[in-house]
Scaffold this active site. Structure first.
Site, short mmCIF file in Angstrom:
data_model
loop_
_atom_site.label_atom_id
_atom_site.label_comp_id
_atom_site.label_asym_id
_atom_site.label_seq_id
_atom_site.Cartn_x
_atom_site.Cartn_y
_atom_site.Cartn_z
N ASP A 1 -8.76 7.79 -7.92
CA ASP A 1 -9.46 6.52 -8.17
C ASP A 1 -10.97 6.66 -8.04
OD1 ASP A 1 -9.66 6.90 -5.45
OD2 ASP A 1 -9.06 4.87 -4.90
N GLU B 1 0.80 -1.21 0.00
CA GLU B 1 0.00 0.00 0.00
C GLU B 1 0.84 1.27 0.00
OE1 GLU B 1 -3.74 0.36 0.56
OE2 GLU B 1 -3.45 -1.50 -0.55
N THR C 1 -7.63 9.41 0.01
CA THR C 1 -7.26 8.15 0.63
C THR C 1 -6.24 8.48 1.71
OG1 THR C 1 -7.62 6.85 -1.38
CG2 THR C 1 -6.16 5.91 0.27
#
Length: 291
Positions: free
Chosen positions: A93, A75, A98
């Site tokens: 995305d 990640e 995020t």
């Protein structure tokens, strides 16, 4: 800051109404394209049938830390998962920002759950003012009501031990506990528990084909779980095949290194206990955990 290449987007859009459903079944109701998840703490369901000892289980603190390092390598291109409390960016995305140790997203509801938990632990914290905006952003990539100061506020809050605790609480409640408990119920040892955990981190809970539950269902059509009398390595190979197939359906997951050059490496070595030393590659980078 992690590279965009090293941190592919995760289809967290298809979440179930309650993450606890994963413990007892693979059925769930998906309300919309990116519904807000009203997740609840896992509830006891079927009795776990895993034969793993306390030292061969991700609830073992050392193995849990190893699992976090493995996830972080994919990640965040780093084994230092604790450095990711302050991480935040829009990786383009379609899920807004995020952020944090597990990739909480402003557009999928889990970031809102996190900030509401933080507010309960510490009212009037540095992120309190953004709660109204996050409540409006579920299902959206918009930054409305967040910019221009949200990222700076997140990084400031990340220095607060209470916010760090809130992140670990929500990681465990929504992702770690349900996946590990399901793995235990399926009779899986530490490696299988990690494989489930990594899948739910990327794909989210649910029963759609590209969700954790959909991947598990596809695997169970090909092989029996150990709890059903099947061979553990055979079942895990079927699960990873099903996960790879799910990943290949999405442009963001064209590279399947975290399966091919990480998890399959451990499986082929027969390391069901996920015991160090561990050596693997993800997206061209080499990693090692010695102990």
């Amino acid at each position: 800051m992690p590279s965009a290449h090293a941190r592919p987007s995760r289809p967290k859009a298809l979440h179930v109404a309650m993450a606890a459903v994963l413990i007892t079944a693979v059925t769930a109701t998906v309300a919309s394209a990116r519904p807000h998840r009203t997740t609840q703490p896992p509830k006891p369901g079927a009795t776990a049938t895993a034969t793993a000892s306390a030292g061969d289980d991700l609830n073992n603190p050392h193995l849990k830390d190893i699992a976090q390092q493995l996830v972080s390598s994919a990640e965040n291109s780093s084994l230092d998962w604790k450095a990711q409390f302050a991480y935040i960016e829009d990786i383009k995305d379609g899920r807004g920002y995020t952020a944090g140790i597990i990739g909480f997203c402003s557009g999928t509801g889990d970031m809102l759950d996190l900030l509401e938990h933080y507010e309960k632990l510490k009212p009037g914290n540095p992120l309190s003012e953004y709660l109204p905006a996050l409540r409006k952003l579920n299902g959206s990539a918009s930054h409305a009501g967040l910019d221009p100061s949200f990222t700076a506020a997140w990084k400031k809050a990340a220095q607060d031990p209470v916010f760090q605790q809130a992140q670990t609480d929500e990681r465990d409640r929504v992702y770690f506990n349900p996946s590990v408990m399901q793995a235990q119920t399926d009779g899986l040892h530490a490696l299988g528990q990690f494989i489930y955990y990594d899948a739910i981190v990327m794909h989210g809970p649910g029963d759609e084909p590209v969700s954790f539950g959909g991947i598990r269902a596809a695997a169970m059509r090909k092989a029996r779980t150990p709890a059903q009398g099947g061979d553990e390595k055979t079942y895990l190979a079927a699960f990873l095949d099903a996960r790879r197939a799910a990943m290949k359906t999405e442009a963001a997951h064209e590279e399947t290194d975290r399966v091919d050059t990480e998890q399959l490496v451990f499986l082929r070595a027969g390391n069901l206990g996920l015991k160090p030393p561990l050596a693997w590659k993800v997206y061209g980078e080499s990693f090692k955990i010695d102990s």
